[in-house]
Design an enzyme around this catalytic site. Structure first.
Site, PDB file in Angstrom:
ATOM      1  N   LYS A   1       0.802  -1.219   0.000  1.00 12.64           N
ATOM      2  CA  LYS A   1       0.000   0.000   0.000  1.00 12.64           C
ATOM      3  C   LYS A   1       0.839   1.275   0.000  1.00 12.64           C
ATOM      4  CE  LYS A   1      -4.011  -2.157   2.193  1.00 12.64           C
ATOM      5  NZ  LYS A   1      -5.036  -2.062   3.254  1.00 12.64           N
TER       6      LYS A   1
ATOM      7  N   ASP B   1      -9.634   2.649   2.677  1.00 11.30           N
ATOM      8  CA  ASP B   1      -9.564   2.086   4.022  1.00 11.30           C
ATOM      9  C   ASP B   1     -10.030   3.092   5.069  1.00 11.30           C
ATOM     10  OD1 ASP B   1      -8.603  -0.466   3.408  1.00 11.30           O
ATOM     11  OD2 ASP B   1      -6.509   0.177   3.433  1.00 11.30           O
TER      12      ASP B   1
END
Length: 291
Positions: free
Chosen positions: A72, A108
């Site tokens: 990420k 997220d």
């Protein structure tokens, strides 16, 4: 589901590992529910190959990607354009590909807040503990801080990484007190007892005591022992759906939030970024077994 043909639009997941992921089942169920000629597949990609893999996805005409552990943060450096939220977090879990360009987003953060609010929790004014300082941990800490948490404590095996995450969170939400803690039994026991919200965002399983080594050995047990009634506990691990941490939370009278909730909430936002259509959340929930 319609057969794959020359008009099928492809999206997918890059990470290492990916064999465990429920994202393909979840997103393909969403496409089927809406009658869309789209498919979602998972690709195991080594860290060194990530930039080439992302460019390859663009060259193949894919519409987008999800990014999972451990890529990420690297994905945030590899894309052409960063959404402001992804820039603040320093991590990308969703990429939209348009005109050959890679556009990085972070779902997220809103996904975690969606999951907490859906469980009846509110981070505003809370003291929060985030375990893990990778892309998922950073996103959780930023989400809580920007939602009005009074204090966020970030605990990580490597303290320097926790400190880097803390700096990013402090820049994103100057009004929140951000501190770091070592991933040791003493530090975790003290931090969890003072916390209203706990988010487990490490890759370590808490099943059967986990797999830590000194000086971190035992932090999982300390975490479970320190839980108290009223604390909200979200475990990003979603296999099993009721992890050891969530079972401990329930036994302590805390409020347990499954990682499946986060999976669906962030996945729904990724779906909408790629397709421009509202996500069929009920179909996605059924596909992953989130009751």
């Amino acid at each position: 589901m319609a057969a794959i043909d020359g008009l099928t639009t492809l999206v997918g997941l890059v990470g290492d590992p990916v064999a465990h992921s429920l994202s393909p089942a979840m997103h393909n169920a969403a496409f089927e529910a809406l009658g869309m000629n789209w498919r979602y597949v998972a690709f195991r990609v080594d860290a060194a190959a990530l930039p080439v893999a992302l460019r390859g996805a663009a060259a193949l005409g894919m519409a987008g990607l999800n990014v999972t552990v451990p890529h990420k943060e690297a994905a945030a450096r590899a894309v052409d354009v960063l959404d402001p939220l992804a820039r603040r977090v320093g991590a990308v879990n969703t990429i939209r590909i348009r005109g050959g360009r890679l556009e990085g987003f972070n779902t997220d953060v809103p996904g975690l807040l969606d999951a907490l609010v859906g469980a009846g929790a509110s981070p505003a004014g809370s003291t929060a503990l985030v375990l893990g300082a990778g892309g998922a941990g950073r996103a959780a800490a930023v989400a809580l801080a920007e939602a009005g948490a009074r204090q966020v404590v970030i605990a990580n095996r490597t303290r320097s990484r926790a400190e880097a995450a803390a700096r990013a969170v402090q820049q994103a939400a100057a009004g929140c007190l951000v501190e770091v803690a070592d991933l040791t039994p003493e530090a975790i026991r003290r931090a969890v007892r003072a916390s209203d919200v706990v988010v487990h965002a490490t890759s370590a399983s808490l099943e059967a005591g986990g797999s830590s080594s000194p000086p971190q050995a035992g932090w999982q047990e300390a975490l479970a022992e320190g839980l108290r009634p009223g604390t909200v506990v979200l475990d990003m691990v979603y296999r099993p759906a009721r992890t050891a941490l969530l079972r401990a939370a329930e036994a302590a009278g805390a409020r347990a939030v499954s990682g499946l909730a986060l999976l669906v909430c962030q996945g729904a936002r990724s779906f909408e970024i790629w397709t421009g259509r509202p996500a069929p959340v009920d179909a996605m929930r059924r596909a992953v077994g989130w009751d």
